[in-house]
Scaffold this motif. Structure first.
Motif, PDB file in Angstrom:
ATOM      1  N   THR A  28       0.842  -1.203   0.000  1.00 18.95           N
ATOM      2  CA  THR A  28       0.000   0.000   0.000  1.00 18.95           C
ATOM      3  C   THR A  28       0.876   1.251   0.000  1.00 18.95           C
ATOM      4  OG1 THR A  28      -0.105  -0.079   2.416  1.00 18.95           O
ATOM      5  CG2 THR A  28      -1.877  -1.171   1.193  1.00 18.95           C
ATOM      6  N   THR A  29       0.248   2.421  -0.043  1.00 15.52           N
ATOM      7  CA  THR A  29       1.002   3.681  -0.088  1.00 15.52           C
ATOM      8  C   THR A  29       1.214   4.318   1.272  1.00 15.52           C
ATOM      9  OG1 THR A  29      -1.037   4.935  -0.456  1.00 15.52           O
ATOM     10  CG2 THR A  29       0.164   4.182  -2.414  1.00 15.52           C
ATOM     11  N   ALA A  30       0.400   3.911   2.264  1.00 18.04           N
ATOM     12  CA  ALA A  30       0.485   4.556   3.568  1.00 18.04           C
ATOM     13  C   ALA A  30       0.007   3.610   4.659  1.00 18.04           C
ATOM     14  CB  ALA A  30      -0.367   5.832   3.585  1.00 18.04           C
ATOM     15  N   CYS A  31       0.359   3.928   5.886  1.00 19.72           N
ATOM     16  CA  CYS A  31      -0.076   3.152   7.048  1.00 19.72           C
ATOM     17  C   CYS A  31      -1.599   3.198   7.148  1.00 19.72           C
ATOM     18  CB  CYS A  31       0.563   3.721   8.310  1.00 19.72           C
ATOM     19  SG  CYS A  31      -0.069   3.022   9.857  1.00 19.72           S
ATOM     20  N   ALA A  32      -2.216   2.056   7.378  1.00 17.99           N
ATOM     21  CA  ALA A  32      -3.676   1.987   7.459  1.00 17.99           C
ATOM     22  C   ALA A  32      -4.222   2.660   8.708  1.00 17.99           C
ATOM     23  CB  ALA A  32      -4.124   0.530   7.439  1.00 17.99           C
ATOM     24  N   ALA A  48       3.721  -4.047   9.656  1.00 13.32           N
ATOM     25  CA  ALA A  48       3.199  -5.265  10.263  1.00 13.32           C
ATOM     26  C   ALA A  48       1.823  -5.534   9.678  1.00 13.32           C
ATOM     27  CB  ALA A  48       3.118  -5.120  11.778  1.00 13.32           C
ATOM     28  N   GLU A  49       1.507  -6.784   9.491  1.00 14.53           N
ATOM     29  CA  GLU A  49       0.179  -7.150   8.994  1.00 14.53           C
ATOM     30  C   GLU A  49      -0.782  -7.290  10.175  1.00 14.53           C
ATOM     31  OE1 GLU A  49       1.218  -9.704   4.989  1.00 14.53           O
ATOM     32  OE2 GLU A  49       0.994 -10.769   6.891  1.00 14.53           O
ATOM     33  N   TYR A  50      -1.985  -6.772   9.990  1.00 10.17           N
ATOM     34  CA  TYR A  50      -2.965  -6.866  11.071  1.00 10.17           C
ATOM     35  C   TYR A  50      -4.347  -7.139  10.497  1.00 10.17           C
ATOM     36  CZ  TYR A  50      -5.829  -5.872  15.124  1.00 10.17           C
ATOM     37  OH  TYR A  50      -6.736  -5.976  16.143  1.00 10.17           O
ATOM     38  N   LYS A  51      -5.085  -8.022  11.168  1.00 15.81           N
ATOM     39  CA  LYS A  51      -6.468  -8.329  10.789  1.00 15.81           C
ATOM     40  C   LYS A  51      -7.345  -8.176  12.025  1.00 15.81           C
ATOM     41  CE  LYS A  51      -7.392 -11.813   8.139  1.00 15.81           C
ATOM     42  NZ  LYS A  51      -7.484 -13.175   7.553  1.00 15.81           N
ATOM     43  N   TYR A  52      -8.458  -7.465  11.879  1.00 18.16           N
ATOM     44  CA  TYR A  52      -9.371  -7.277  12.996  1.00 18.16           C
ATOM     45  C   TYR A  52     -10.115  -8.558  13.342  1.00 18.16           C
ATOM     46  CZ  TYR A  52      -8.623  -2.265  12.934  1.00 18.16           C
ATOM     47  OH  TYR A  52      -8.049  -1.022  13.007  1.00 18.16           O
ATOM     48  N   GLY A  53     -10.268  -9.437  12.375  1.00 20.46           N
ATOM     49  CA  GLY A  53     -10.964 -10.698  12.605  1.00 20.46           C
ATOM     50  C   GLY A  53     -10.609 -11.694  11.527  1.00 20.46           C
ATOM     51  N   CYS A  56     -11.689 -10.680   8.073  1.00 20.73           N
ATOM     52  CA  CYS A  56     -11.369  -9.302   7.689  1.00 20.73           C
ATOM     53  C   CYS A  56     -10.136  -9.262   6.795  1.00 20.73           C
ATOM     54  CB  CYS A  56     -11.124  -8.438   8.930  1.00 20.73           C
ATOM     55  SG  CYS A  56     -12.562  -8.254   9.990  1.00 20.73           S
ATOM     56  N   ALA A  57     -10.047  -8.213   6.006  1.00 23.93           N
ATOM     57  CA  ALA A  57      -8.898  -8.045   5.113  1.00 23.93           C
ATOM     58  C   ALA A  57      -7.653  -7.676   5.922  1.00 23.93           C
ATOM     59  CB  ALA A  57      -9.200  -6.956   4.090  1.00 23.93           C
ATOM     60  N   VAL A  58      -6.511  -7.988   5.373  1.00 21.88           N
ATOM     61  CA  VAL A  58      -5.236  -7.644   6.009  1.00 21.88           C
ATOM     62  C   VAL A  58      -4.986  -6.147   5.856  1.00 21.88           C
ATOM     63  CG1 VAL A  58      -2.727  -7.932   5.904  1.00 21.88           C
ATOM     64  CG2 VAL A  58      -4.228  -9.915   5.654  1.00 21.88           C
ATOM     65  N   GLU A  59      -4.586  -5.514   6.940  1.00 20.73           N
ATOM     66  CA  GLU A  59      -4.174  -4.119   6.904  1.00 20.73           C
ATOM     67  C   GLU A  59      -2.683  -4.041   7.178  1.00 20.73           C
ATOM     68  OE1 GLU A  59      -6.520  -1.832   9.602  1.00 20.73           O
ATOM     69  OE2 GLU A  59      -8.235  -1.733   8.229  1.00 20.73           O
ATOM     70  N   TYR A  60      -2.038  -3.028   6.585  1.00 17.98           N
ATOM     71  CA  TYR A  60      -0.607  -2.854   6.762  1.00 17.98           C
ATOM     72  C   TYR A  60      -0.375  -1.615   7.616  1.00 17.98           C
ATOM     73  CZ  TYR A  60      -0.316  -6.429   3.220  1.00 17.98           C
ATOM     74  OH  TYR A  60      -0.442  -7.612   2.545  1.00 17.98           O
ATOM     75  N   VAL A  61       0.255  -1.849   8.760  1.00  8.37           N
ATOM     76  CA  VAL A  61       0.387  -0.814   9.788  1.00  8.37           C
ATOM     77  C   VAL A  61       1.863  -0.561  10.062  1.00  8.37           C
ATOM     78  CG1 VAL A  61      -0.232  -0.191  12.159  1.00  8.37           C
ATOM     79  CG2 VAL A  61      -1.783  -1.607  10.809  1.00  8.37           C
ATOM     80  N   CYS A  62       2.230   0.712  10.221  1.00 13.00           N
ATOM     81  CA  CYS A  62       3.631   1.040  10.514  1.00 13.00           C
ATOM     82  C   CYS A  62       4.019   0.485  11.888  1.00 13.00           C
ATOM     83  CB  CYS A  62       3.870   2.550  10.445  1.00 13.00           C
ATOM     84  SG  CYS A  62       3.185   3.509  11.809  1.00 13.00           S
TER      85      CYS A  62
END
Length: 291
Positions: A28-32, A48-53, A56-62
């Motif tokens: 992605t272009t930026a921290c989710a 870091a990869e993070y999923k709320y459940g 749920c889709a994977v989010e990319y977080v700084c």
């Protein structure tokens, strides 16, 4: 100037170093969470990869925004054990400290204000061993660090976490550093809101000096002020209030200007009056933007 994110990242390097976190190159272009471009975060190009459940889709977080989600036995300790399995400990996280606050000093040291139960639970962690855990409220921790001179270099920035809460994503969306006691950013899962702590402390000092401390911790004392802050000024009540104050002009001058701050007067006085009486923290005079 250090941003809130940079200070948190600096203060929690040991936490991430002791943790087993897999980092990836984000697509992605930026921290989710904080929405900062990857080239602007503290560990550029790493996420870091993070999923709320599960679904749920994977989010990319700084790495900074992910830090409150990292369990750490070394820095904090064991939060609990999995039900029926003492061999499966769940390590404590900054983002799961209900009723707790924190301060990051300009030098990058994280101090935690914990209720008694959590203070006792986490005595084995490195932060406890380094004297960074305190049985204080958030405001109590702030005034303690002021008294100790830990916030003297305020121009470099410090961070006040009013409430860690349980929603790390909400906490980290807008994580603000403060450079002045006149605008202390209170970070929580409800967002970052400014507080004129200098005015609040000056107000508390004055009510103590005027022998009004026994009244100023009650809503009734401030009602003419808080009503006016809501746009409901009642002249007769205000005139009566003036007769209760030995030097009303001095006290009115000391009050915070922001009406939202004035609505917090009772709550703030309940905390600040005993803290100032006990610690004798001096309130410096206002001299420009930085105090």
């Amino acid at each position: 100037m250090n941003t809130g994110y940079a200070l948190l990242h600096r203060a929690t390097q040991a936490l991430r170093r002791h943790a087993d976190v897999t980092l990836v190159t984000p697509p992605t272009t930026a921290c989710a969470c904080c929405a900062r471009p990857w080239h602007d975060v503290e560990d550029p190009g790493q996420a870091a990869e993070y999923k709320y459940g599960v679904n749920c889709a994977v989010e990319y977080v700084c790495t900074t925004c992910y830090t409150p989600r990292i369990g750490s036995e070394a820095m904090l300790g064991i939060e609990r054990y999995s039900v029926g399995n003492r061999d499966n400990p769940v390590y404590a996280k900054l983002g799961m400290l209900p009723g707790s606050a924190g301060v990051i000093t300009p030098s990058g040291d994280l101090h935690l204000a914990l209720p008694q139960a959590l203070y006792d639970k986490f005595q084995s962690g490195l932060w406890a061993q380094r004297g960074r855990l305190h049985r204080l409220s958030g405001l109590g921790l702030l005034t303690h660090l002021l008294h100790q001179g830990e916030l003297n270099q305020r121009a470099q920035g410090f961070v006040y976490i009013e409430q860690w809460g349980r929603k790390a994503d909400a906490l980290m969306q807008r994580f603000m550093a403060s450079t002045s006691l006149q605008e202390v950013w209170c970070n929580s899962e409800n967002g970052a809101t400014p507080l004129d702590l200098h005015a609040m402390m000056d107000t508390a000092r004055l009510v103590i000096a005027m022998d009004l401390a026994h009244k100023a911790d009650k809503p009734a004392f401030w009602r003419p002020i808080t009503d006016a802050a809501r746009g409901q000024r009642r002249d007769s009540a205000f005139e009566s209030w003036l007769t209760q104050v030995p030097d009303p002009e001095a006290l009115l001058t000391a009050l915070p200007v922001n009406p939202h701050d004035r609505l917090r007067l009772t709550t703030m006085m309940r905390e600040l009056i005993p803290l100032l009486q006990a610690s004798r923290v001096d309130v410096p005079p206002v001299q420009g933007a930085l105090l």
